[in-house]
Design a protein around this motif. Structure first.
Motif, mmCIF file in Angstrom:
data_model
loop_
_atom_site.group_PDB
_atom_site.id
_atom_site.type_symbol
_atom_site.label_atom_id
_atom_site.label_comp_id
_atom_site.label_asym_id
_atom_site.label_seq_id
_atom_site.Cartn_x
_atom_site.Cartn_y
_atom_site.Cartn_z
ATOM 1 N N ARG A 610 25.244 13.069 -46.613
ATOM 2 C CA ARG A 610 25.037 13.634 -47.951
ATOM 3 C C ARG A 610 25.336 12.620 -49.036
ATOM 4 O O ARG A 610 24.715 12.641 -50.110
ATOM 5 C CB ARG A 610 25.898 14.880 -48.118
ATOM 6 C CG ARG A 610 25.545 16.005 -47.167
ATOM 7 C CD ARG A 610 26.673 17.016 -47.053
ATOM 8 N NE ARG A 610 26.436 17.957 -45.968
ATOM 9 C CZ ARG A 610 27.381 18.730 -45.433
ATOM 10 N NH1 ARG A 610 28.634 18.667 -45.880
ATOM 11 N NH2 ARG A 610 27.088 19.559 -44.452
ATOM 12 N N GLU A 611 26.279 11.733 -48.744
ATOM 13 C CA GLU A 611 26.615 10.720 -49.733
ATOM 14 C C GLU A 611 25.509 9.673 -49.856
ATOM 15 O O GLU A 611 25.159 9.259 -50.967
ATOM 16 C CB GLU A 611 27.931 10.040 -49.339
ATOM 17 C CG GLU A 611 28.368 8.969 -50.326
ATOM 18 C CD GLU A 611 29.654 8.276 -49.892
ATOM 19 O OE1 GLU A 611 30.060 7.322 -50.573
ATOM 20 O OE2 GLU A 611 30.231 8.695 -48.867
ATOM 21 N N VAL A 620 20.163 18.720 -46.620
ATOM 22 C CA VAL A 620 20.104 20.183 -46.741
ATOM 23 C C VAL A 620 20.291 20.826 -45.373
ATOM 24 O O VAL A 620 21.041 21.804 -45.214
ATOM 25 C CB VAL A 620 18.765 20.617 -47.369
ATOM 26 C CG1 VAL A 620 18.736 22.124 -47.549
ATOM 27 C CG2 VAL A 620 18.541 19.918 -48.698
ATOM 28 N N LEU A 621 19.620 20.269 -44.363
ATOM 29 C CA LEU A 621 19.737 20.818 -43.015
ATOM 30 C C LEU A 621 21.166 20.697 -42.489
ATOM 31 O O LEU A 621 21.627 21.537 -41.696
ATOM 32 C CB LEU A 621 18.771 20.097 -42.073
ATOM 33 C CG LEU A 621 17.284 20.413 -42.273
ATOM 34 C CD1 LEU A 621 16.419 19.480 -41.433
ATOM 35 C CD2 LEU A 621 16.992 21.859 -41.902
ATOM 36 N N ARG A 644 25.902 28.906 -49.941
ATOM 37 C CA ARG A 644 25.870 28.924 -51.396
ATOM 38 C C ARG A 644 25.534 27.539 -51.957
ATOM 39 O O ARG A 644 24.833 27.416 -52.960
ATOM 40 C CB ARG A 644 27.232 29.386 -51.910
ATOM 41 C CG ARG A 644 27.315 29.759 -53.377
ATOM 42 C CD ARG A 644 26.588 31.046 -53.662
ATOM 43 N NE ARG A 644 25.302 30.791 -54.295
ATOM 44 C CZ ARG A 644 24.406 31.737 -54.541
ATOM 45 N NH1 ARG A 644 24.624 32.983 -54.179
ATOM 46 N NH2 ARG A 644 23.277 31.436 -55.119
ATOM 47 N N LYS A 645 26.034 26.494 -51.280
ATOM 48 C CA LYS A 645 25.756 25.119 -51.698
ATOM 49 C C LYS A 645 24.252 24.844 -51.655
ATOM 50 O O LYS A 645 23.689 24.241 -52.582
ATOM 51 C CB LYS A 645 26.501 24.154 -50.772
ATOM 52 C CG LYS A 645 26.340 22.688 -51.128
ATOM 53 C CD LYS A 645 27.077 22.330 -52.390
ATOM 54 C CE LYS A 645 27.045 20.829 -52.633
ATOM 55 N NZ LYS A 645 27.710 20.452 -53.909
ATOM 56 N N ILE A 646 23.604 25.278 -50.588
ATOM 57 C CA ILE A 646 22.153 25.082 -50.474
ATOM 58 C C ILE A 646 21.431 25.823 -51.591
ATOM 59 O O ILE A 646 20.557 25.277 -52.274
ATOM 60 C CB ILE A 646 21.646 25.556 -49.094
ATOM 61 C CG1 ILE A 646 22.262 24.721 -47.978
ATOM 62 C CG2 ILE A 646 20.131 25.479 -49.035
ATOM 63 C CD1 ILE A 646 21.944 25.238 -46.583
ATOM 64 N N ALA A 647 21.799 27.087 -51.780
ATOM 65 C CA ALA A 647 21.101 27.911 -52.775
ATOM 66 C C ALA A 647 21.290 27.371 -54.184
ATOM 67 O O ALA A 647 20.357 27.401 -55.001
ATOM 68 C CB ALA A 647 21.586 29.355 -52.686
ATOM 69 N N ASN A 652 14.997 24.255 -54.755
ATOM 70 C CA ASN A 652 13.552 24.028 -54.584
ATOM 71 C C ASN A 652 13.180 23.604 -53.174
ATOM 72 O O ASN A 652 12.044 23.179 -52.930
ATOM 73 C CB ASN A 652 13.072 22.971 -55.581
ATOM 74 C CG ASN A 652 13.252 23.418 -57.024
ATOM 75 O OD1 ASN A 652 13.043 24.587 -57.340
ATOM 76 N ND2 ASN A 652 13.649 22.504 -57.885
ATOM 77 N N THR A 653 14.112 23.689 -52.243
ATOM 78 C CA THR A 653 13.818 23.310 -50.859
ATOM 79 C C THR A 653 13.441 24.538 -50.047
ATOM 80 O O THR A 653 13.790 25.671 -50.411
ATOM 81 C CB THR A 653 15.049 22.650 -50.213
ATOM 82 O OG1 THR A 653 16.118 23.612 -50.141
ATOM 83 C CG2 THR A 653 15.504 21.441 -51.028
ATOM 84 N N PRO A 654 12.755 24.325 -48.936
ATOM 85 C CA PRO A 654 12.392 25.473 -48.073
ATOM 86 C C PRO A 654 13.623 26.194 -47.517
ATOM 87 O O PRO A 654 13.544 27.364 -47.141
ATOM 88 C CB PRO A 654 11.574 24.832 -46.946
ATOM 89 C CG PRO A 654 11.109 23.522 -47.490
ATOM 90 C CD PRO A 654 12.166 23.065 -48.442
ATOM 91 N N GLN A 655 14.777 25.472 -47.453
ATOM 92 C CA GLN A 655 15.963 26.074 -46.852
ATOM 93 C C GLN A 655 16.715 27.008 -47.807
ATOM 94 O O GLN A 655 17.602 27.755 -47.364
ATOM 95 C CB GLN A 655 16.926 24.975 -46.380
ATOM 96 C CG GLN A 655 16.451 24.168 -45.187
ATOM 97 C CD GLN A 655 15.388 23.147 -45.555
ATOM 98 O OE1 GLN A 655 15.354 22.659 -46.684
ATOM 99 N NE2 GLN A 655 14.521 22.823 -44.607
#
Length: 876
Positions: A610-611, A620-621, A644-647, A652-655
């Motif tokens: 992530r960094e 994201v995955l 929550r971090k993803i959302a 704008n990602t599919p995940q």
């Protein structure tokens, strides 16, 4: 549809009156023709000469149909000299053209002996070309005709056609000169009037209309009312009125003329009816009735075809499909209807397009078209329809579709369309599980020199077909041969190698799959592999090992790949590609470490990912993988932080939508009221932010379920009803929501019989749905019976239960395809019926229900057997 546009497009060159040509051309009096008196006075029988004269008179009177009959009877006399036979045939061609029998007229002229510089034959061909709207051909024929070589009766037509041609080319001055000559040389007043009508008609088709023209035509109509010439003027007057926006008056003029026509004047009736339809509009009742009348008589195929085309595109098929179907049935039942092939295809399409399709009837019509009219130009369309229906049948009939598609392919010349249908044939074989045939066709299409993109897709499908046949060596050979082909893209090769390797692994040949990859990567020629492809294949090797749960080697493999990525020059592989490969390799490394239980190392790997690549899909995955790990461990609060971090950070990602959905499930799994409320918020956010996402449907269903857990039945009901309204007709499984809604209503009924009976009716409809799977119908049926019992209707409840049982176990034997869920609902229905029968004092019926349950080993059969033993019934 605008009359102006329709008239220009469809009727250009079609005479307004059937007698347009009949009044003079080719109808010279016999006494002015020397053939009978000078050349062969004794060669022609008196009866035959009379037939020819009568035919001429019929043409002069504007009765081309009768003229045709008389000329044909004359031509049946085998004693007619060849020169006179030629003369009569030319006259017959005029009679045919006058009736707009253009194809027979063309055939007649083409069958005539070679005519050298005969101006009458050229002029007849020019007329045919004019009616076909081919002004270029008109010019070509007229250039071969000199008016001085034409008799006085033919000369007016020459000048008229020249005028019409000049007008079409924009030479208005020359056109007016020729029109003036045509009118001056007209041999009769009737001919002159017809010329005037045609000049007006042509002018109107060109879009010219004004009040002065309307007044002039009105005067002509009044002067000639009841005469054949008057019909032409009336039609032109109606067209002008329509172009001026006076539709009602135009229709009144046409209907007045229609009342004046006799039964013998079918062509005129047809044209007036078509004009009425065009003026009134095809969506109006008046217009549709006119079109239907044209089709019923079908006296003229061309006009009938236009009428059929207009009617099929009107509102009638949609607003009154039963009436439209009845009309098609009636027309097709006519054995000699000239549009039978078009009608069959139209009805076939109608059967597929209507609200409740009848594919069997559509197939029947298409097959009849092919069988009865093998030369029809619509044959390919019929075959295409059959292929489409076979492809979309339930279950699909792919082999049948392949046969039909191959017929279309064989009718096409080599080229893109031929390759396209070849691909469809191969795809059909593939979907049918006939992979050997698919491979053969894919290979055949590859030999047709497809475009680069086509070639890549075809190679991939060929390899996949060979893989499905477990012909791994051959699939590898195809890949090896395609390796150096410039138009075989790296992506295609990568997909194919992955497909081959993973399939080999699933087939128990995992070592062979990895061996192939390593062979490709380690062979001496590997240096010729493009660096980007090499890195991708290295990643594929890791991916394959990961999917095969060979996690131990993955950390070292990813370290090696990451080192290679770092050592690859930017000139060889773009930075974006290197970052993509590195990020995905780090993701696989972290997942392997999680599977190995080395959680701290895994989380450290994900943190580093992530960094370094914070915006990558792999980052994201990694959050998603991390959240799922926490869910599996029952650490729902930590899981929700990752979801929550993803959302929040990657909306704008599919995940993002997936994270919200799974986050809601994690919240719901905790079971407390506040957790359920939080789950509702997740689901609402999903539906609001991503309204087109495929998860909206199950999210809304889950919302309703959670609301029911919270005893918010009214809100749950509203949620289900909104969902039904939103997705009705868009998803085939909306019936699921209807069942949940019915269960919600049942819970709210409070035992009130009337409300329960209303819900029972809804559940009965769900049970009767033929498009729903059997397990769903059994569940709906059980709920239906339960609802009836709660309403106090025990008899009806018992009948409903028996209907459920006969659906799931006809003849007492359970359907072999019944799912585990369906077996549960069937067992519940049998137990419930057994209980009710026992309570009603009907032990025999109770025993029969239990025996069905035991005999089919349905869930709970041991309990049922124990009850039977109690009743003294021996074990089955």
């Amino acid at each position: 549809m605008s009359l102006k546009r329709m008239w220009r497009r469809m009727l250009r060159g079609v005479p307004v009156a059937a007698g347009f040509l009949a009044v003079s051309l080719g109808a010279q009096p016999v006494e002015t023709t020397p053939l009978l008196t000078e050349e062969t006075p004794q060669a022609v029988a008196a009866a035959t000469a009379h037939l020819i004269t009568t035919g001429d008179d019929a043409l002069r009177a504007g009765l081309p149909t009768l003229a045709e009959r008389f000329y044909l009877r004359a031509l049946s006399d085998n004693s007619i000299p060849e020169n006179l036979r030629l003369e009569v045939n030319l006259k017959l061609s005029v009679a045919l053209i006058s009736q707009r029998k253009l194809v027979p007229a063309q055939r007649l002229l083409d069958a005539l002996p070679e005519v050298v510089d005969d101006p009458r034959e050229r002029l007849s061909r020019a007329l045919l070309a004019y009616y076909a709207g081919d002004m270029s051909a008109v010019k070509g024929y007229l250039n071969k005709v000199s008016p001085k070589n034409l008799s006085l009766e033919y000369q007016p037509w020459y000048y008229l056609l020249q005028g019409l041609r000049e007008r079409s080319e924009g030479s208005l001055s020359k056109a007016e000169t020729n029109f003036k000559l045509a009118l001056e040389k007209a041999v009769t007043e009737t001919q002159r009037s017809d010329f005037e009508a045609e000049i007006f008609r042509n002018q109107i088709v060109a879009g010219e209309a004004n009040e002065d023209m309307a007044k002039l035509l009105q005067k002509k109509v009044e002067e000639t009312r009841g005469t054949r010439v008057g019909f032409g003027f009336a039609r032109q007057y109606a067209i002008v009125l329509d172009l001026l926006g006076r539709k009602t008056q135009a229709i009144e003029v046409l209907q007045d003329q229609l009342r004046l026509l006799t039964d013998q004047e079918k062509p005129e009736q047809t044209e007036i009816l078509l004009l009425i339809a065009l003026v009134a509009g095809e969506d109006s009742q008046r217009g549709q009735l006119a079109l239907e009348e044209i089709l019923r008589s079908a006296s003229d195929k061309e006009t009938a075809a236009i009428a059929l085309n207009i009617l099929s595109r009107s509102s009638l098929p949609e607003t009154n499909p039963a009436e439209f179907r009845q009309l098609l049935d009636e027309l097709i039942s006519q054995p000699n209807h000239p549009l039978n092939d078009e009608l069959l295809l139209l009805r076939a399409r109608f059967m597929l397009n209507k609200a409740e399709p009848e594919p069997e009837l559509a197939i029947r019509d298409a097959e009849q078209l092919i069988e009865r009219y093998p030369g029809s130009p619509l044959r390919i369309d019929a075959i295409r329809l059959l292929a489409f229906q076979a492809w979309n049948a339930t279950p699909p009939r792919y082999r049948t579709a392949a046969d039909y598609l191959n017929q279309i392919r064989e009718a096409l010349p080599p080229g893109r369309e031929h390759r396209y249908y070849g691909r469809l044939v191969a795809d059909s074989f593939f979907l049918n599980g006939d992979y050997q045939a698919a491979a053969e066709v894919y290979e055949a299409v590859l030999n047709e020199e497809p475009l680069p993109k086509e070639r890549g897709d075809l190679l991939l499908q060929l390899v996949e077909s060979l893989i499905r046949e477990k012909r791994y060596v051959e699939a590898g050979d195809v890949l090896n041969k395609s390796f150096d082909i410039s138009d075989s893209t790296p992506e295609r090769r990568w997909q194919a190698e992955w497909s081959l390797a993973s399939s080999m692994a699933r087939a128990g040949e995992a070592e062979a799959a990895l061996s192939r990859l390593r062979t490709i990567l380690d062979q001496p020629a590997a240096g010729t592999i493009p660096p980007a492809l090499r890195l991708r294949l290295r990643w594929l090797e890791i991916k394959l090992a990961s999917d095969l749960n060979q996690y131990e080697d993955i950390p070292a493999m990813t370290d090696s790949l990451l080192a290679e990525v770092g050592a690859t020059p930017a000139a060889d592989v773009p930075l974006a590609d290197r970052e993509l490969i590195a990020a995905n390799a780090m993701f696989l490394r972290g997942r392997a470490l999680l599977r190995l239980g080395r959680n701290e190392q895994a989380f450290a790997t994900y943190a580093s990912l992530r960094e370094k690549f914070p915006t990558s899909d792999a980052a994201v995955l990694s959050y998603l993988e991390e959240a799922r790990y926490f869910v599996a461990q029952g650490i729902y609060n930590e899981a929700q932080l990752s979801y929550r971090k993803i959302a929040d950070d990657y909306p704008n990602t599919p995940q993002a939508a997936i994270a919200l959905y799974e986050g809601a499930m994690a919240a719901e799994a905790q079971g407390q009221e506040r957790n359920l409320t939080e789950a509702l918020k997740y689901l609402e956010e999903l539906a609001t932010k991503y309204p087109a996402h495929e998860l909206v449907f199950p999210a809304r269903i889950r919302q309703g379920d959670i609301l029911r857990k919270l005893d918010e039945f009214s809100l749950a009901q509203q949620t289900y009803e909104n969902l039904i309204q939103q997705f009705n007709g868009k998803r085939p499984d909306v019936y699921l929501v209807e069942l949940y809604r019915a269960n919600t209503l049942m819970a709210q009924a409070g035992g009130e019989p009337q409300r329960l009976i209303a819900v029972a009716a809804d559940l009965e409809n769900l049970f009767d749905r033929p498009d729903a799977p059997l397990d769903f119908r059994l569940e709906a049926g059980f709920a239906w019976a339960h609802c009836l019992r709660e309403a106090g209707n025990r008899n009806l409840a018992e009948e409903a239960l028996w209907q459920v049982i006969t659906q799931g176990a006809p003849g007492g034997e359970v359907e072999p395809t019944l799912s585990p869920s369906g077996r549960v609902w069937l067992a519940k229905s049998l137990l419930r019926l057994a209980d009710m029968m026992a309570t009603d004092g009907k032990p025999r019926e109770s025993v029969q229900a239990l025996e069905i349950l035991v005999r089919n080993r349905l869930p709970g059969w041991h309990l049922a057997q124990a009850r039977l033993n109690k009743e003294g019934v021996p074990a089955n």
